[in-house]
Design a protein around this motif. Structure first.
Motif, mmCIF file in Angstrom:
data_model
loop_
_atom_site.group_PDB
_atom_site.id
_atom_site.type_symbol
_atom_site.label_atom_id
_atom_site.label_comp_id
_atom_site.label_asym_id
_atom_site.label_seq_id
_atom_site.Cartn_x
_atom_site.Cartn_y
_atom_site.Cartn_z
ATOM 1 N N ALA A 190 0.813 -1.214 0.000
ATOM 2 C CA ALA A 190 0.000 0.000 0.000
ATOM 3 C C ALA A 190 0.845 1.262 0.000
ATOM 4 O O ALA A 190 0.369 2.334 -0.390
ATOM 5 N N ARG A 191 2.107 1.145 0.405
ATOM 6 C CA ARG A 191 2.987 2.317 0.387
ATOM 7 C C ARG A 191 3.229 2.818 -1.028
ATOM 8 O O ARG A 191 3.635 3.972 -1.229
ATOM 9 N N ASN A 192 2.992 1.980 -2.021
ATOM 10 C CA ASN A 192 3.171 2.417 -3.409
ATOM 11 C C ASN A 192 2.226 3.555 -3.777
ATOM 12 O O ASN A 192 2.491 4.307 -4.714
ATOM 13 N N HIS A 193 1.117 3.693 -3.055
ATOM 14 C CA HIS A 193 0.188 4.774 -3.369
ATOM 15 C C HIS A 193 0.830 6.136 -3.158
ATOM 16 O O HIS A 193 0.520 7.088 -3.879
ATOM 17 N N ASP A 194 1.707 6.234 -2.174
ATOM 18 C CA ASP A 194 2.398 7.504 -1.958
ATOM 19 C C ASP A 194 3.256 7.846 -3.163
ATOM 20 O O ASP A 194 3.296 9.002 -3.614
ATOM 21 N N ARG A 195 3.917 6.840 -3.728
ATOM 22 C CA ARG A 195 4.739 7.064 -4.919
ATOM 23 C C ARG A 195 3.859 7.443 -6.105
ATOM 24 O O ARG A 195 4.200 8.342 -6.887
ATOM 25 N N ALA A 196 2.725 6.773 -6.245
ATOM 26 C CA ALA A 196 1.813 7.093 -7.341
ATOM 27 C C ALA A 196 1.263 8.509 -7.197
ATOM 28 O O ALA A 196 1.141 9.249 -8.183
ATOM 29 N N GLY A 197 0.942 8.884 -5.958
ATOM 30 C CA GLY A 197 0.389 10.212 -5.730
ATOM 31 C C GLY A 197 1.363 11.330 -6.020
ATOM 32 O O GLY A 197 0.958 12.454 -6.348
ATOM 33 N N ARG A 198 2.651 11.032 -5.922
ATOM 34 C CA ARG A 198 3.674 12.042 -6.191
ATOM 35 C C ARG A 198 4.068 12.092 -7.667
ATOM 36 O O ARG A 198 4.908 12.906 -8.060
ATOM 37 N N THR A 199 3.478 11.215 -8.489
ATOM 38 C CA THR A 199 3.768 11.192 -9.918
ATOM 39 C C THR A 199 2.818 12.147 -10.638
ATOM 40 O O THR A 199 1.609 11.913 -10.680
ATOM 41 N N PHE A 200 3.373 13.224 -11.175
ATOM 42 C CA PHE A 200 2.543 14.205 -11.861
ATOM 43 C C PHE A 200 2.714 14.061 -13.364
ATOM 44 O O PHE A 200 3.821 13.968 -13.888
ATOM 45 N N ALA A 201 1.595 14.032 -14.062
ATOM 46 C CA ALA A 201 1.560 13.979 -15.519
ATOM 47 C C ALA A 201 0.624 15.079 -15.995
ATOM 48 O O ALA A 201 -0.172 15.612 -15.202
ATOM 49 N N PRO A 202 0.682 15.431 -17.272
ATOM 50 C CA PRO A 202 -0.174 16.516 -17.773
ATOM 51 C C PRO A 202 -1.656 16.308 -17.498
ATOM 52 O O PRO A 202 -2.398 17.281 -17.324
ATOM 53 N N ASP A 203 -2.108 15.043 -17.416
ATOM 54 C CA ASP A 203 -3.537 14.804 -17.191
ATOM 55 C C ASP A 203 -3.994 15.350 -15.839
ATOM 56 O O ASP A 203 -5.158 15.701 -15.664
ATOM 57 N N ARG A 204 -3.091 15.451 -14.874
ATOM 58 C CA ARG A 204 -3.454 15.969 -13.550
ATOM 59 C C ARG A 204 -3.543 17.488 -13.531
ATOM 60 O O ARG A 204 -4.095 18.068 -12.596
ATOM 61 N N LEU A 205 -2.970 18.117 -14.545
ATOM 62 C CA LEU A 205 -2.948 19.573 -14.595
ATOM 63 C C LEU A 205 -4.105 20.140 -15.406
ATOM 64 O O LEU A 205 -4.220 21.358 -15.548
ATOM 65 N N ALA A 206 -4.970 19.276 -15.917
ATOM 66 C CA ALA A 206 -6.145 19.747 -16.643
ATOM 67 C C ALA A 206 -7.008 20.594 -15.710
ATOM 68 O O ALA A 206 -7.153 20.272 -14.528
ATOM 69 N N PRO A 207 -7.578 21.688 -16.207
ATOM 70 C CA PRO A 207 -8.327 22.593 -15.322
ATOM 71 C C PRO A 207 -9.593 21.953 -14.752
ATOM 72 O O PRO A 207 -10.363 21.321 -15.483
ATOM 73 N N LEU A 208 -9.787 22.115 -13.459
ATOM 74 C CA LEU A 208 -10.995 21.612 -12.823
ATOM 75 C C LEU A 208 -12.230 22.372 -13.277
ATOM 76 O O LEU A 208 -13.357 21.912 -13.078
#
Length: 268
Positions: A190-208
């Motif tokens: 489950a600790r891998n979720h922290d690594r996944a959460g810190r991975t930023f890609a352009p899809d996360r920067l799409a405007p809300l």
């Protein structure tokens, strides 16, 4: 059910003909982390509830993150696979903490699958600017203490999550955590979720601002992980979003009466 070769544990509670609510838990959290009382209240309100274990948690598949790294978009794809597995084209989506970020991703990138959004104790999925307040000192101190992983450490973490105002349902939290540790294929994964959460890609920067689903933000004024300003930022970014501030609530729903209170705020 399966998603891209992964097996995901999931359960459906309630009448399959009723409106579906997909519950998405936070980082490292199994589906059973959501209090049963909250699920029961949603069913009483006339919903069917779908909950599941993220990859790397509970009874779902364990992933070699170094060989097969994943990010928020992959966790969102797992959510869509869960809906597909239950034969659901759309659902009301309620996400907690990191689950709320996954819910935002779905609202932006898969709007046709989302009937409504309820974002619980969460933060904007693309925030990297550092302009939102950091976690509370008590939470950071717990992390820095480096307690040995296990039920007792998690009970103390949940005590911090709960905050200092509302009473902490320690017996309820302990019973859930004991069950979670007993049913986890590999608790360390489950600790891998922290690594996944810190991975930023352009899809996360799409405007809300592109989210069109009716949205409610539910946030406690005692949240030690994402202080209230995070919920306020979500409300400001999503058109028409309604912010409901819960007095005394922290980052979890383990306080007497709180699960039912939160269930009544989830959009149906």
């Amino acid at each position: 059910m399966t998603a891209g070769g992964l097996r995901l544990w999931t359960e459906r509670i309630g009448d399959p003909d009723h409106p579906p609510v997909l519950l998405i838990m936070g980082s490292a959290a199994q589906g059973i982390t959501c209090p049963d009382a909250l699920v029961i209240r949603l069913v009483e309100r006339g919903a069917q509830v779908i909950r599941f274990d993220h990859r790397d948690t509970g009874r779902s598949s364990v992933v070699d993150f170094d060989a097969q790294p994943y990010a928020l978009a992959d966790l969102a794809a797992d959510c869509l696979a869960v809906l597909d597995g239950h034969g659901l084209a759309t659902a009301h989506v309620a996400g907690m903490s990191m689950g709320g970020m996954i819910a935002q991703w779905l609202g932006v990138h898969a709007p046709g699958r989302v009937r409504s959004l309820t974002l619980l104790t969460s933060s904007p999925m693309g925030n990297r600017s550092g302009d939102l307040p950091p976690p509370a000192p008590e939470f950071l101190a717990h992390l820095a203490a480096g307690l040995a992983p296990g039920v007792e450490s998690d009970v103390e973490l949940f005590r911090v999550f709960n905050g200092p105002v509302r009473p902490f349902d320690e017996p309820g939290a302990r019973a859930m955590l004991e069950r979670a540790w007993a049913r986890a294929t590999d608790p360390a994964a489950a600790r891998n979720h922290d690594r996944a959460g810190r991975t930023f890609a352009p899809d996360r920067l799409a405007p809300l601002s592109s989210i069109t689903a009716p949205t409610t933000i539910v946030h406690g004024d005692q949240d030690p992980v994402f202080p209230l300003a995070h919920g306020e930022a979500l409300a400001a970014a999503i058109p028409g979003a309604h912010l409901h501030v819960v007095p005394g609530m922290g980052h979890i729903f383990y306080s007497p009466g709180l699960p039912e209170e939160i269930a009544d705020l989830i959009r149906l």
